[in-house]
Design a protein around this motif. Structure first.
Motif, short mmCIF file in Angstrom:
data_model
loop_
_atom_site.label_atom_id
_atom_site.label_comp_id
_atom_site.label_asym_id
_atom_site.label_seq_id
_atom_site.Cartn_x
_atom_site.Cartn_y
_atom_site.Cartn_z
N ALA A 77 0.83 -1.21 0.00
CA ALA A 77 0.00 0.00 0.00
C ALA A 77 0.86 1.26 0.00
CB ALA A 77 -0.93 0.01 1.21
N LYS A 78 2.10 1.13 0.48
CA LYS A 78 2.98 2.29 0.52
C LYS A 78 3.89 2.35 -0.70
CE LYS A 78 2.87 2.73 5.51
NZ LYS A 78 3.02 4.07 6.08
N GLY A 79 3.64 1.50 -1.68
CA GLY A 79 4.34 1.68 -2.95
C GLY A 79 5.16 0.50 -3.47
N ARG A 176 5.49 7.90 3.78
CA ARG A 176 4.16 8.36 3.39
C ARG A 176 3.07 7.58 4.12
NH1 ARG A 176 4.90 7.62 -2.70
NH2 ARG A 176 7.01 8.04 -2.01
N TYR A 177 1.88 8.13 4.07
CA TYR A 177 0.70 7.49 4.66
C TYR A 177 0.02 6.70 3.56
CZ TYR A 177 -3.33 7.14 7.71
OH TYR A 177 -4.34 6.66 8.52
N ALA A 178 -0.49 5.52 3.88
CA ALA A 178 -1.19 4.72 2.88
C ALA A 178 -2.64 5.18 2.78
CB ALA A 178 -1.13 3.25 3.24
#
Lengths: 242, 244
Positions: A77-79, A176-178
């Motif tokens: 989810a974070k990339g 970052r935030y998901a």
């Protein structure tokens, strides 16, 4: 450049750690777990390199029990583009050492042809800081440990050639935030599970835990009225010469 | 979990989404969960409608819908299967382009509710749309999707797929199904995708059992907020897949 990022499921940083009554370890049952914060930073850096088109693919890796898949989904989810879960039982996971993790990472790096491995500088559960240097040794790759900045061809303090192992320091970035769309996308991304025996990695413990104890309870301090009082107190305790 | 009725779902969508046209197809207003929605920072379990993929305008869907609107003549009087219809943008673009029949298919029945609401929102008639929540990849439903293209010899036929290629295993299933329809009816297969690995990596392309060639028809720069959410994908491409 294909980057493999190690993410470990650990007891959440906000949880107050309690030692088991039999002193065999710390309580992990029924306790909030999350991705090791330094691994989040390593992942963020890899995803940033992908956004800059310097990396082509970011793959998250975790060695652990069934619930390790939760942190892998978070990584997706974070990339991360894909995830690899090397499976052991919870019992085995509790006895894993940095050496086992490094040997497992080496197998994955070699079979899937990665160009770099990004790891957190340490995991907040055992604080070992050993996986990155052991892995660099096993692969005979250069290592950039406790990285606080990653630049392409910049005048940094240290230059490494690809392939390399990096371990991320707290100062490197802010993860970052998901967001909801990214959590949903993560559900569709591939997560490959590989039983540890399929890799032929020996995870026999090399160390034995004899006893785990709470740190000594901190003694209450006292107050002094002013500087003169402080100096008098320090003399009294023998911390400064009379 | 109790699944809300279609009526309840429709009410929830109207109350909890934001009308937005910030996309590659600004001529369409769509009911979406955007960065301005409280749900944007939530987790999927806070939505009573499970996994609302239809609540986002994914990059491939944007590119594909843009392509249809920019090439209306190709789709005039055509017969279309919109696979994984989501918010319904590609079906809407097909109606605007004068398609004669469209099968809007999504295994999530709430996506079809969302599609219907978006048609209404844009004052577009959905009289040419047939809705289906069947999973065409299930063996028992496969013939249905092949038969859909029967009796359309003199028409252009298309299957549209936006953002369907996340995983190479699922891609393989899709290719097998698509090839069968293409072999039977000469249906053209159009894909909108930001270059996710199942359609790009040569290792995968070599390994697929169903072989195809991929022709790029268009490439669009994505709006800034889409790039930000999709970590490194800057454009949406439209491909045609031709199975061997």
């Amino acid at each position: 450049m294909k980057i493999l990022v190690g993410v470990k499921r650990v007891v959440d940083y906000a949880v107050k750690i309690r030692v088991k009554p039999d002193r065999s370890g710390v309580v992990t049952e029924g306790v909030q777990h999350s991705m090791n914060p330094f691994d989040e930073i390593a992942l963020e850096e890899a995803v940033k390199l992908k956004e800059k088109k310097l990396a082509t693919e970011v793959v998250a890796f975790s060695l652990g029990g069934p619930k390790s898949q939760e942190v892998l989904r978070t990584a997706l989810a974070k990339g991360a583009d894909k995830a690899i879960h090397v499976q052991v039982s919870d019992e085995e996971a509790s006895k894993l050492e940095s050496f086992h993790v490094a040997k497992t990472l080496k197998k994955i790096v070699e079979s899937e042809k990665f160009d770099a491995v990004f790891l957190g500088k340490q995991a907040i559960d055992d604080d070992s800081s050993q996986t990155a240097p052991i892995l660099a040794g096993l692969l005979d790759w250069p290592q950039a440990l406790y990285a606080s900045k990653v630049e392409e061809g910049g005048d940094g303090h240290m230059k490494v050639k690809i392939p390399f192992v990096l371990s991320a320091d707290l100062r490197l970035n802010e993860p970052r935030y998901a967001t909801l769309p990214n959590i949903m996308k993560a559900k569709k991304k591939p997560l490959k599970a590989i039983p540890i025996k399929d890799l032929g990695v020996d995870i026999k413990p090399q160390t034995e835990t004899i006893e785990v104890t709470e740190p000594p309870v901190r003694q209450a301090g006292g107050f002094v009225e002013d500087v003169a009082g402080l100096v008098a107190k320090l003399k009294e305790k023998g911390f400064v010469k009379a | 979990m109790i699944q809300p009725s279609l009526h309840a779902a429709s009410k929830w969508i109207i109350r909890n989404t934001i009308i937005s046209n910030e996309s590659l197809t600004p001529e369409f207003n769509l009911r979406l969960i955007t960065i301005a929605s409280p749900l944007w920072m939530s987790t999927p379990d806070s939505c009573p409608l499970p996994d609302p993929y239809w609540a986002f305008y994914w990059p491939g869907g944007q590119g594909l819908s843009r392509y249809i609107l920019d090439n209306k003549n190709l789709f005039h009087n055509s017969k279309i299967l919109d696979f994984g219809a989501g918010c319904g943008s590609a079906s809407m673009a097909a109606v605007v382009s004068g398609a004669s029949k469209i099968l809007a298919n999504d295994i999530d029945k709430y996506a079809l509710v969302s599609t219907k609401l978006n048609f209404h929102l844009n004052n577009l008639k959905d009289s040419k749309i047939q809705y289906s929540a069947k999973n065409f990849l299930d063996e028992q439903n496969r013939n249905l999707s092949v038969e859909y293209f029967n009796d359309s010899e003199d028409q252009n036929k298309y299957i549209l797929l936006g953002d369907m290629f996340y995983d190479s295993d699922f891609a393989e299933l899709l290719f097998k199904w698509l090839k069968r329809i293409q072999d039977n009816h000469g249906t053209r297969v159009l894909v909108g995708d930001p270059d996710r690995h199942p359609l790009v990596e040569s290792d995968y392309l070599k390994r697929y059992k169903t072989k195809f060639s991929k022709v790029q028809l268009a490439e669009y720069s994505l709006p800034g907020y889409v790039i930000k959410e999709h970590y490194g994908f800057n454009t949406a491409k439209v491909f045609e897949l031709k199975f061997h």
